[in-house]
Motif scaffolding. Sequence first.
Motif, PDB file in Angstrom:
ATOM      1  N   PRO A 155      -8.296  -9.229 -36.581  1.00 25.25           N
ATOM      2  CA  PRO A 155      -6.906  -9.019 -37.325  1.00 25.25           C
ATOM      3  C   PRO A 155      -7.541  -8.456 -38.421  1.00 25.25           C
ATOM      4  O   PRO A 155      -8.670  -8.652 -39.107  1.00 25.25           O
ATOM      5  N   GLN A 156      -6.406  -7.719 -38.968  1.00 18.47           N
ATOM      6  CA  GLN A 156      -6.420  -7.134 -40.281  1.00 18.47           C
ATOM      7  C   GLN A 156      -6.703  -7.764 -41.394  1.00 18.47           C
ATOM      8  O   GLN A 156      -7.596  -7.485 -42.593  1.00 18.47           O
ATOM      9  N   ASP A 157      -6.237  -9.250 -41.495  1.00 22.15           N
ATOM     10  CA  ASP A 157      -6.494  -9.992 -42.562  1.00 22.15           C
ATOM     11  C   ASP A 157      -7.748 -11.234 -42.348  1.00 22.15           C
ATOM     12  O   ASP A 157      -7.784 -12.118 -43.007  1.00 22.15           O
ATOM     13  N   LEU A 158      -8.774 -10.845 -41.599  1.00 22.58           N
ATOM     14  CA  LEU A 158      -9.530 -11.628 -41.220  1.00 22.58           C
ATOM     15  C   LEU A 158     -10.575 -12.087 -42.214  1.00 22.58           C
ATOM     16  O   LEU A 158     -10.808 -13.380 -42.325  1.00 22.58           O
ATOM     17  N   PRO A 159     -10.901 -11.408 -43.205  1.00 24.44           N
ATOM     18  CA  PRO A 159     -11.570 -12.005 -44.414  1.00 24.44           C
ATOM     19  C   PRO A 159     -11.052 -13.103 -45.151  1.00 24.44           C
ATOM     20  O   PRO A 159     -11.663 -14.153 -45.396  1.00 24.44           O
ATOM     21  N   GLN A 160      -9.702 -12.980 -45.110  1.00 22.10           N
ATOM     22  CA  GLN A 160      -8.816 -14.013 -45.929  1.00 22.10           C
ATOM     23  C   GLN A 160      -8.559 -15.265 -44.876  1.00 22.10           C
ATOM     24  O   GLN A 160      -8.147 -16.160 -45.486  1.00 22.10           O
ATOM     25  N   LEU A 161      -8.626 -14.962 -43.795  1.00 19.19           N
ATOM     26  CA  LEU A 161      -8.350 -16.010 -42.721  1.00 19.19           C
ATOM     27  C   LEU A 161      -9.448 -16.901 -42.115  1.00 19.19           C
ATOM     28  O   LEU A 161      -9.434 -17.924 -41.568  1.00 19.19           O
ATOM     29  N   LEU A 162     -10.834 -16.461 -42.653  1.00 17.31           N
ATOM     30  CA  LEU A 162     -12.000 -17.118 -41.832  1.00 17.31           C
ATOM     31  C   LEU A 162     -11.888 -18.768 -42.251  1.00 17.31           C
ATOM     32  O   LEU A 162     -12.392 -19.547 -41.412  1.00 17.31           O
ATOM     33  N   ASP A 163     -11.589 -18.944 -43.519  1.00 10.47           N
ATOM     34  CA  ASP A 163     -11.615 -20.309 -44.155  1.00 10.47           C
ATOM     35  C   ASP A 163     -10.858 -21.302 -43.382  1.00 10.47           C
ATOM     36  O   ASP A 163     -11.117 -22.459 -42.797  1.00 10.47           O
ATOM     37  N   GLU A 164      -9.568 -20.663 -43.074  1.00  9.39           N
ATOM     38  CA  GLU A 164      -8.758 -21.418 -42.096  1.00  9.39           C
ATOM     39  C   GLU A 164      -9.351 -21.626 -40.625  1.00  9.39           C
ATOM     40  O   GLU A 164      -9.178 -22.828 -39.941  1.00  9.39           O
ATOM     41  N   ALA A 165      -9.783 -20.592 -40.050  1.00 11.27           N
ATOM     42  CA  ALA A 165     -10.428 -20.749 -38.893  1.00 11.27           C
ATOM     43  C   ALA A 165     -11.553 -21.813 -38.782  1.00 11.27           C
ATOM     44  O   ALA A 165     -11.744 -22.710 -37.900  1.00 11.27           O
ATOM     45  N   ARG A 166     -12.246 -21.679 -39.892  1.00 11.74           N
ATOM     46  CA  ARG A 166     -13.409 -22.741 -39.590  1.00 11.74           C
ATOM     47  C   ARG A 166     -13.026 -24.223 -39.876  1.00 11.74           C
ATOM     48  O   ARG A 166     -13.294 -25.028 -39.369  1.00 11.74           O
ATOM     49  N   ALA A 167     -11.863 -24.245 -40.608  1.00 12.20           N
ATOM     50  CA  ALA A 167     -10.997 -25.734 -40.737  1.00 12.20           C
ATOM     51  C   ALA A 167     -10.820 -26.105 -39.440  1.00 12.20           C
ATOM     52  O   ALA A 167     -10.801 -27.286 -39.065  1.00 12.20           O
ATOM     53  N   VAL A 168     -10.024 -25.240 -38.812  1.00 10.22           N
ATOM     54  CA  VAL A 168      -9.278 -25.495 -37.550  1.00 10.22           C
ATOM     55  C   VAL A 168     -10.596 -25.802 -36.317  1.00 10.22           C
ATOM     56  O   VAL A 168     -10.480 -26.769 -35.734  1.00 10.22           O
ATOM     57  N   ALA A 169     -11.776 -25.126 -36.539  1.00 11.37           N
ATOM     58  CA  ALA A 169     -12.866 -25.382 -35.614  1.00 11.37           C
ATOM     59  C   ALA A 169     -13.245 -26.597 -35.776  1.00 11.37           C
ATOM     60  O   ALA A 169     -13.898 -27.307 -34.722  1.00 11.37           O
ATOM     61  N   ALA A 170     -13.628 -26.896 -37.038  1.00 15.31           N
ATOM     62  CA  ALA A 170     -14.435 -28.143 -37.419  1.00 15.31           C
ATOM     63  C   ALA A 170     -13.480 -29.620 -37.232  1.00 15.31           C
ATOM     64  O   ALA A 170     -13.863 -30.509 -37.814  1.00 15.31           O
ATOM     65  N   ARG A 171     -11.942 -29.228 -36.722  1.00 17.22           N
ATOM     66  CA  ARG A 171     -10.912 -30.445 -36.878  1.00 17.22           C
ATOM     67  C   ARG A 171     -10.732 -30.782 -38.094  1.00 17.22           C
ATOM     68  O   ARG A 171     -10.224 -32.114 -38.211  1.00 17.22           O
ATOM     69  N   HIS A 172     -10.991 -29.995 -39.196  1.00 17.45           N
ATOM     70  CA  HIS A 172     -10.435 -30.660 -40.344  1.00 17.45           C
ATOM     71  C   HIS A 172      -8.718 -30.200 -40.669  1.00 17.45           C
ATOM     72  O   HIS A 172      -8.232 -30.767 -41.476  1.00 17.45           O
ATOM     73  N   ARG A 173      -8.242 -29.219 -39.755  1.00 15.80           N
ATOM     74  CA  ARG A 173      -7.008 -28.907 -39.963  1.00 15.80           C
ATOM     75  C   ARG A 173      -6.460 -28.733 -38.462  1.00 15.80           C
ATOM     76  O   ARG A 173      -7.081 -28.113 -37.738  1.00 15.80           O
ATOM     77  N   GLU A 174      -5.198 -29.190 -38.418  1.00 19.08           N
ATOM     78  CA  GLU A 174      -4.525 -29.267 -36.988  1.00 19.08           C
ATOM     79  C   GLU A 174      -3.859 -27.780 -36.960  1.00 19.08           C
ATOM     80  O   GLU A 174      -3.238 -27.427 -38.126  1.00 19.08           O
ATOM     81  N   PRO A 175      -4.189 -27.047 -36.081  1.00 19.89           N
ATOM     82  CA  PRO A 175      -3.270 -25.721 -35.877  1.00 19.89           C
ATOM     83  C   PRO A 175      -2.195 -25.622 -35.553  1.00 19.89           C
ATOM     84  O   PRO A 175      -1.522 -26.584 -35.292  1.00 19.89           O
ATOM     85  N   GLU A 176      -1.354 -24.804 -36.538  1.00 21.80           N
ATOM     86  CA  GLU A 176       0.037 -24.606 -36.267  1.00 21.80           C
ATOM     87  C   GLU A 176       0.235 -23.118 -36.312  1.00 21.80           C
ATOM     88  O   GLU A 176      -0.136 -22.373 -37.242  1.00 21.80           O
ATOM     89  N   VAL A 177       0.705 -22.521 -35.176  1.00 23.41           N
ATOM     90  CA  VAL A 177       0.901 -21.065 -34.995  1.00 23.41           C
ATOM     91  C   VAL A 177       1.568 -20.508 -35.936  1.00 23.41           C
ATOM     92  O   VAL A 177       2.761 -20.987 -36.236  1.00 23.41           O
ATOM     93  N   ARG A 178       1.113 -19.382 -36.578  1.00 28.87           N
ATOM     94  CA  ARG A 178       1.787 -18.744 -37.376  1.00 28.87           C
ATOM     95  C   ARG A 178       1.390 -16.986 -37.405  1.00 28.87           C
ATOM     96  O   ARG A 178       0.416 -16.836 -36.948  1.00 28.87           O
ATOM     97  N   ALA A 179       2.327 -16.240 -37.679  1.00 30.47           N
ATOM     98  CA  ALA A 179       2.099 -15.021 -37.585  1.00 30.47           C
ATOM     99  C   ALA A 179       1.279 -14.494 -38.528  1.00 30.47           C
ATOM    100  O   ALA A 179       0.963 -14.923 -39.819  1.00 30.47           O
ATOM    101  N   ILE A 180       0.426 -13.429 -38.275  1.00 26.79           N
ATOM    102  CA  ILE A 180      -1.126 -12.585 -38.816  1.00 26.79           C
ATOM    103  C   ILE A 180      -0.531 -11.141 -38.835  1.00 26.79           C
ATOM    104  O   ILE A 180      -0.045 -10.925 -37.614  1.00 26.79           O
ATOM    105  N   ARG A 181      -1.446 -10.545 -39.521  1.00 28.15           N
ATOM    106  CA  ARG A 181      -1.220  -8.988 -39.044  1.00 28.15           C
ATOM    107  C   ARG A 181      -2.490  -8.526 -38.370  1.00 28.15           C
ATOM    108  O   ARG A 181      -3.682  -8.760 -38.614  1.00 28.15           O
TER     109      ARG A 181
END
Length: 181
Positions: A155-181
Amino acid sequence: SSPAASSPAPSSPAPVPDRARTSARVVLLDDEGRVLLLRGHDPTTPEAHFWFTVGGAVEPGESLLDAAIREIAEETGLHVDPDQVFGPMWRRVAVFPFNGEVLHSEELFFAVQVPAFEPGADGFTDLERRMSLEHRWFDPAGVRELVGAGESVYPQDLPQLLDEARAVAARHREPEVRAIR
């Protein structure tokens, strides 16, 4: 007046999709903080390369999670358990030409963190081979450099999204589906 006469004319013709497709995509992270991206090209336009996350179309009767797990295995050779896969966390909708047709793609993204490994290409499909796919691990700075150099990254915003993905993968954040570009 006829219905056609009363509707406004489009300002510019939009591509009409040949088919709709739902895809399971995976932000595959390793324990060194890197993300695995694939680089390839549209078989009909080999001069235009782009970078993207692991993933692909959901097959009939397949769940999103099953598709994500299958795509990881096909595109990297890695077999993951369902309890390693978190999401979906993001939804991206795009209409684009690919391989001679126009696709309307709804992509749902999962996050997975695994120990560092060397991805294999044995499971690539015929189409993926024609795309000349290659794998490369990137740290966050490397992804920013790709984008900064004008490379197409999805996705186009991947650089800004990586921290969020890391938090979800490490179970530090419960994923909630949201729109991205």
